[in-house]
Enzyme design. Structure first.
Site, PDB file in Angstrom:
ATOM      1  N   ASN A   8       0.852  -1.061  -0.008  1.00  0.00           N
ATOM      2  CA  ASN A   8      -0.025  -0.158  -0.100  1.00  0.00           C
ATOM      3  C   ASN A   8       0.820   1.266   0.044  1.00  0.00           C
ATOM      4  O   ASN A   8       1.523   1.507   1.194  1.00  0.00           O
ATOM      5  CB  ASN A   8      -0.933  -0.014   1.161  1.00  0.00           C
ATOM      6  CG  ASN A   8      -1.782   1.346   1.222  1.00  0.00           C
ATOM      7  OD1 ASN A   8      -1.694   1.999   0.334  1.00  0.00           O
ATOM      8  ND2 ASN A   8      -2.383   1.344   2.332  1.00  0.00           N
ATOM      9  N   LYS A  10       0.157   4.180  -0.164  1.00  0.00           N
ATOM     10  CA  LYS A  10      -0.535   5.254   0.317  1.00  0.00           C
ATOM     11  C   LYS A  10      -0.239   6.636  -0.621  1.00  0.00           C
ATOM     12  O   LYS A  10      -0.367   6.519  -1.829  1.00  0.00           O
ATOM     13  CB  LYS A  10      -0.052   5.643   1.687  1.00  0.00           C
ATOM     14  CG  LYS A  10      -0.307   4.569   2.385  1.00  0.00           C
ATOM     15  CD  LYS A  10       0.063   4.737   4.180  1.00  0.00           C
ATOM     16  CE  LYS A  10      -0.289   3.350   4.784  1.00  0.00           C
ATOM     17  NZ  LYS A  10      -0.098   3.501   6.227  1.00  0.00           N
ATOM     18  N   HIS A  93      -9.602   1.323   4.886  1.00  0.00           N
ATOM     19  CA  HIS A  93      -8.420   1.500   5.685  1.00  0.00           C
ATOM     20  C   HIS A  93      -8.479   2.536   6.665  1.00  0.00           C
ATOM     21  O   HIS A  93      -9.294   3.569   6.654  1.00  0.00           O
ATOM     22  CB  HIS A  93      -7.447   2.282   4.716  1.00  0.00           C
ATOM     23  CG  HIS A  93      -5.826   2.212   5.211  1.00  0.00           C
ATOM     24  ND1 HIS A  93      -5.500   3.018   5.921  1.00  0.00           N
ATOM     25  CD2 HIS A  93      -5.133   1.074   5.054  1.00  0.00           C
ATOM     26  CE1 HIS A  93      -4.441   2.727   6.441  1.00  0.00           C
ATOM     27  NE2 HIS A  93      -3.849   1.472   5.903  1.00  0.00           N
ATOM     28  N   GLU A  95      -6.965   5.022   7.759  1.00  0.00           N
ATOM     29  CA  GLU A  95      -6.747   6.306   7.511  1.00  0.00           C
ATOM     30  C   GLU A  95      -7.877   7.102   6.697  1.00  0.00           C
ATOM     31  O   GLU A  95      -8.203   8.344   6.594  1.00  0.00           O
ATOM     32  CB  GLU A  95      -5.315   6.506   6.575  1.00  0.00           C
ATOM     33  CG  GLU A  95      -4.324   6.089   7.519  1.00  0.00           C
ATOM     34  CD  GLU A  95      -2.840   5.586   6.656  1.00  0.00           C
ATOM     35  OE1 GLU A  95      -3.020   5.628   5.412  1.00  0.00           O
ATOM     36  OE2 GLU A  95      -2.024   5.211   7.442  1.00  0.00           O
ATOM     37  N   GLU A 171      -5.330  -4.587  10.869  1.00  0.00           N
ATOM     38  CA  GLU A 171      -4.347  -3.625  11.207  1.00  0.00           C
ATOM     39  C   GLU A 171      -4.398  -2.573  12.325  1.00  0.00           C
ATOM     40  O   GLU A 171      -5.397  -1.649  12.190  1.00  0.00           O
ATOM     41  CB  GLU A 171      -4.352  -2.607   9.986  1.00  0.00           C
ATOM     42  CG  GLU A 171      -4.057  -3.316   8.582  1.00  0.00           C
ATOM     43  CD  GLU A 171      -3.456  -2.189   7.553  1.00  0.00           C
ATOM     44  OE1 GLU A 171      -2.260  -2.346   7.123  1.00  0.00           O
ATOM     45  OE2 GLU A 171      -4.005  -1.245   6.952  1.00  0.00           O
ATOM     46  N   GLY A 177       2.608   2.736  11.066  1.00  0.00           N
ATOM     47  CA  GLY A 177       3.551   3.930  10.838  1.00  0.00           C
ATOM     48  C   GLY A 177       4.444   4.111  12.029  1.00  0.00           C
ATOM     49  O   GLY A 177       5.024   5.030  12.022  1.00  0.00           O
ATOM     50  N   SER A 217       3.678  -1.721  10.320  1.00  0.00           N
ATOM     51  CA  SER A 217       4.923  -1.745  10.674  1.00  0.00           C
ATOM     52  C   SER A 217       5.783  -3.004  10.449  1.00  0.00           C
ATOM     53  O   SER A 217       6.693  -3.515  11.093  1.00  0.00           O
ATOM     54  CB  SER A 217       5.263  -1.381  12.150  1.00  0.00           C
ATOM     55  OG  SER A 217       5.047  -0.155  12.439  1.00  0.00           O
TER      56      SER A 217
HETATM   57  P1  13P Z   1       2.856   0.675   7.843  1.00  0.00           P
HETATM   58  O1  13P Z   1       3.552  -0.488   7.184  1.00  0.00           O
HETATM   59  O2  13P Z   1       3.727   1.954   7.186  1.00  0.00           O
HETATM   60  O3  13P Z   1       3.014   0.543   9.350  1.00  0.00           O
HETATM   61  O4  13P Z   1       1.539   0.720   7.306  1.00  0.00           O
HETATM   62  C1  13P Z   1       0.638  -0.127   7.286  1.00  0.00           C
HETATM   63  C2  13P Z   1      -0.470   0.188   6.510  1.00  0.00           C
HETATM   64  O5  13P Z   1      -1.449   0.906   6.925  1.00  0.00           O
HETATM   65  C3  13P Z   1      -0.695  -0.700   5.299  1.00  0.00           C
HETATM   66  O6  13P Z   1      -2.197  -0.525   4.924  1.00  0.00           O
END
Ligand code: 13P
Length: 255
Positions: A8, A10, A93, A95, A171, A177, A217
């Protein structure tokens, strides 16, 4: 079933040139790898170009709207994504839930439209706090409260025959992150809880067939803990997927 490793990206990188370079390097590094399924989810703006370069690699989108067409300024239809050649769509997601106020009802509508159009949804769920307490200061099991409610609402009205097409990504928000991945024991508890909830909502055979991934992560150092250690069906990778050689290592170690 082969492990499923999803990148992903992002809202990264910020130029098409960098996106092409990143994708090209990933593709080259994993070209010969077998026994694993890889999906790359770039931002919308890069999809046509990346799909033209993808070859056998599957491409996904990070979101879509829950209507097929019409006066919805700024939104992207699942039909458009399908027409471009996307196979997967990330839905719900954290976010999107946080910054765009996506509700479980909206997530449910998106899952339905994605399934209707024969695209493969990746449903993201997970709790916000690792250590949560109730109003009397007692610890509560935030994972089961949040994940249980999200599953019930997000999957509302989706039949057993269709729900098996959904991949669920656990997640936990506190692990995204932060460089603080979920301990594999805790991820295991979440997987068992998700399968138990699916058994209650549907039946045991459905619960066993739905793919469950871990995200938060993930690195080449810890991917084995999830994919081999506790038999998860794969991982959803954020930051580490922006580094081609690190992502390629994750893919190779998952086999
Ligand atoms: P990170 O791997 O940066 O923690 O993000 C995970 C994520 O949100 C994948 O969709």
């Amino acid at each position: 079933m082969n492990p499923l490793i999803i990148a992903n990206w992002k809202m990264n990188p910020v130029t098409l040139k960098e996106a092409e370079r990143l994708f090209g390097t990933v593709k080259k590094e994993i070209e010969e790898v077998e026994g694993v399924e890889v999906v790359v989810c770039p931002p919308f703006a890069y999809l046509p170009k990346i799909i033209s370069l993808a070859g056998d690699l599957a491409i996904g989108a990070q979101n879509c709207f829950y209507q097929e067409k019409g006066a919805y300024t700024g939104e992207v239809s699942p039909l458009m994504l399908k027409d471009l050649g996307c196979q997967y769509i990330i839905v719900g997601h954290s976010e999107r839930r946080k910054y765009f106020q996506e509700t479980d009802e909206g997530v449910n509508n998106k899952l339905k439209i994605v399934l209707k159009n024969l695209l493969k949804p990746i449903l993201c769920i997970g709790e916000e706090a690792r250590d949560a307490f109730n109003s009397s200061g007692r610890p509560v099991n935030e994972m089961s409260l949040v994940v249980g409610e999200q599953l019930a609402k997000d999957l509302n009205g989706i039949s057993a025959s269709r729900v098996v097409e959904i991949t669920i990504a656990y997640e936990p928000i506190w692990a995204i992150g932060t460089g603080l991945p979920c301990l594999s024991d805790d991820a295991m508890k979440a997987v068992l809880f998700i399968r138990k909830t699916l058994t209650n909502l549907y039946n045991r055979s459905v619960a066993e067939r739905v793919r469950i991934l871990y995200g938060g992560s993930v690195t080449s150092q810890n991917v084995i803990d999830y994919v081999k250690g506790i038999n998860m069906n794969g991982v959803l990778v954020g930051a580490a997927s922006l580094n081609a050689s690190e992502f390629a290592k994750i893919v190779k170690r998952a086999i």
